[in-house]
Design an enzyme around this catalytic site. Structure first.
Site, short mmCIF file in Angstrom:
data_model
loop_
_atom_site.label_atom_id
_atom_site.label_comp_id
_atom_site.label_asym_id
_atom_site.label_seq_id
_atom_site.Cartn_x
_atom_site.Cartn_y
_atom_site.Cartn_z
N LYS A 218 -40.34 96.55 -43.69
CA LYS A 218 -38.93 96.33 -43.38
C LYS A 218 -38.52 97.37 -42.37
O LYS A 218 -39.08 98.47 -42.34
CB LYS A 218 -38.07 96.49 -44.64
CG LYS A 218 -36.72 95.83 -44.54
CD LYS A 218 -36.85 94.34 -44.70
CE LYS A 218 -35.57 93.66 -45.03
NZ LYS A 218 -35.84 92.44 -45.80
N1 GLU Z 1 -35.40 89.31 -43.93
C1 GLU Z 1 -35.91 88.25 -44.76
C2 GLU Z 1 -36.24 88.76 -46.15
O1 GLU Z 1 -35.68 89.72 -46.61
C3 GLU Z 1 -37.06 87.51 -44.08
C4 GLU Z 1 -38.24 88.34 -43.71
C5 GLU Z 1 -39.27 87.62 -42.82
O2 GLU Z 1 -39.07 86.45 -42.52
O3 GLU Z 1 -40.24 88.27 -42.47
O4 GLU Z 1 -37.01 88.17 -46.87
#
Ligand code: GLU
Length: 422
Positions: free
Chosen positions: A107
């Protein structure tokens, strides 16, 4: 650390430890997975329209890549901090493992308010952040995506910046450096609504299991961004009624139902649910008290706390957001017999369709929306089945603990087969 202290990584760690205890995770694997592999912090300057330069701080936390490349969104929000991003990165690892897709967890984010900038300033922030991350990200190494405050447009800037720093002969081969792009630049049909679609698929599975009818069900939704609004519209299409909606500016309610499509148009124009003419205004503190079958937190973390968990009058809390329920609130809800559909399962639709986008980019294909939806449902129902089976096998009632158990067993198997280098 006390409840509601926003020690998000402590919450994520406590959840992980419960799952690890449940399946008897090997101590060495437990200690490897209890910390992210890499914590990258970049400080970078951006020229603002005033002519001055401002410093920004960005993060990329790479939690695990044992199952595949690091994968996860980038969050643009003033409250982004290291502790939060570490928790969010770990949750990505569990989501991918639970859904059995070949990705790890990561993240990132930048602590700033994207709405306070001009579009060209925002573009420079995103491009400079991408540049600062450099080879820490890559199409088969670490693949960002949208999250709170970022969107498809930002992903296209990231992709374009990365491509332009890549040699000419490889440039066409790096589109999959980010997912969640616009359709025209290599995005996937169905990615925009994917998280909301996944929430509804998981709800269908749960409804089928417990004998609940989603048609005619009532729901309250916190957050009307990408996830909350898509969930609301899809629930309405399935015959459910939205009784109340809240966002950071206020809350609205209507016993006869709020039209999710009209509300989406209103928010697109006004930036908030407040003032929506076809519903009444309520005190934000009263939002959680609105009686409904489904409570859907779809905003940020730590929203259902020891202070409001006692107010909730619902059958089930559907964690469309990441980490919306504090540990203490979870204990209160469980005690009161309110089920929780855990975030790592119900909001995994986003990363699953990101995987589909990555696959399409790799093979230069474009799938249809029906193919995407069909495959997404298959993945999420399989994950939901696995959670049900583990609950039975280990006689555990918590769906969260069982979801962690499924994810951790998969990770453990891979560690055992690969061994721990050297
Ligand atoms: N931000 C989204 C999540 O928290 C999607 C992450 C992604 O598609 O890599 O799952």
């Amino acid at each position: 650390m006390t409840d509601d202290s926003n020690g998000l990584f402590a919450t994520a760690t406590a959840q992980f430890n419960r799952g690890a205890d449940l399946i008897g995770l090997t101590p060495s694997i437990r200690s490897i997975l209890s910390q992210p592999k890499n914590e990258i912090i970049v400080n970078f300057p951006v020229r603002m329209n005033s002519g001055d330069y401002e410093m920004f701080r960005g993060y990329r936390i790479q939690h695990s890549n044992i199952l595949g490349p690091y994968k996860g969104g980038v969050r643009f929000h003033p409250a982004v901090n290291l502790d939060e991003v570490k928790a969010l990165a770990a949750w990505m690892t569990w989501k991918s493992a639970l859904c059995d897709i070949p990705f790890g967890g990561a993240k990132g984010g930048i602590s700033f308010d994207p709405l306070a900038l001009e579009v060209d300033e925002l573009e420079r922030v995103v491009r400079r952040f991408t540049h600062a991350l450099g080879s820490n990200i890559g199409p088969d190494h670490d693949i960002p995506a949208p999250d709170l405050g970022s969107n498809a447009r930002a992903m296209v800037w990231m992709m374009d910046t990365y491509a332009n720093s890549t040699g000419a002969t490889e440039r066409q081969n790096v589109k999959r450096i980010v997912t969640g792009k616009t359709l025209e630049t290599g995005g996937s049909p169905g990615r925009e609504k994917a998280t909301g679609q996944g929430v509804v698929f998981c709800l269908q599975h749960w409804a089928d299991e417990v004998g609940f009818d989603l048609t005619g069900a009532s729901a309250i939704i916190q957050g009307w961004g990408n996830v909350g609004s898509a969930t609301g519209r899809l629930l309405q299409v399935h015959g459910a009624q939205i009784r109340a909606v809240a966002d950071h500016r206020g809350a609205i309610a209507d016993e006869d139902g709020i039209d999710a499509f009209d509300l989406t148009d209103w928010v697109a124009e006004h930036g908030t649910v407040t003032g929506f003419p076809a519903a009444g205004w309520i005190e934000p503190a009263d939002f959680w008290k609105v009686e409904a079958d489904l409570v859907v937190p779809a905003a940020i973390e730590n929203q259902i706390t020891a202070r409001n968990a006692g107010d909730i009058r619902a059958k089930v809390v559907v964690e469309a957001a990441n980490g919306p329920t504090t540990l203490e609130a979870e204990a209160i809800l469980t005690e009161r017999g309110i089920e929780i559909l855990p975030d790592i399962l119900v909001n995994a639709g986003g990363v699953v369709v990101s995987y589909f986008e990555w696959l399409q980019n790799r093979s230069a294909q474009r799938w249809t929306i029906d193919e995407v939806d069909h495959k997404l449902r298959e993945v999420l129902w399989k994950a939901s089945d696995a959670v049900c089976e583990l609950r039975e096998e280990l006689e555990v009632s918590s769906r969260r603990d069982a979801a962690y158990g499924v994810a951790l067993r998969r990770l453990q198997t891979v560690y055992q087969q690969r061994g721990i280098f050297p």
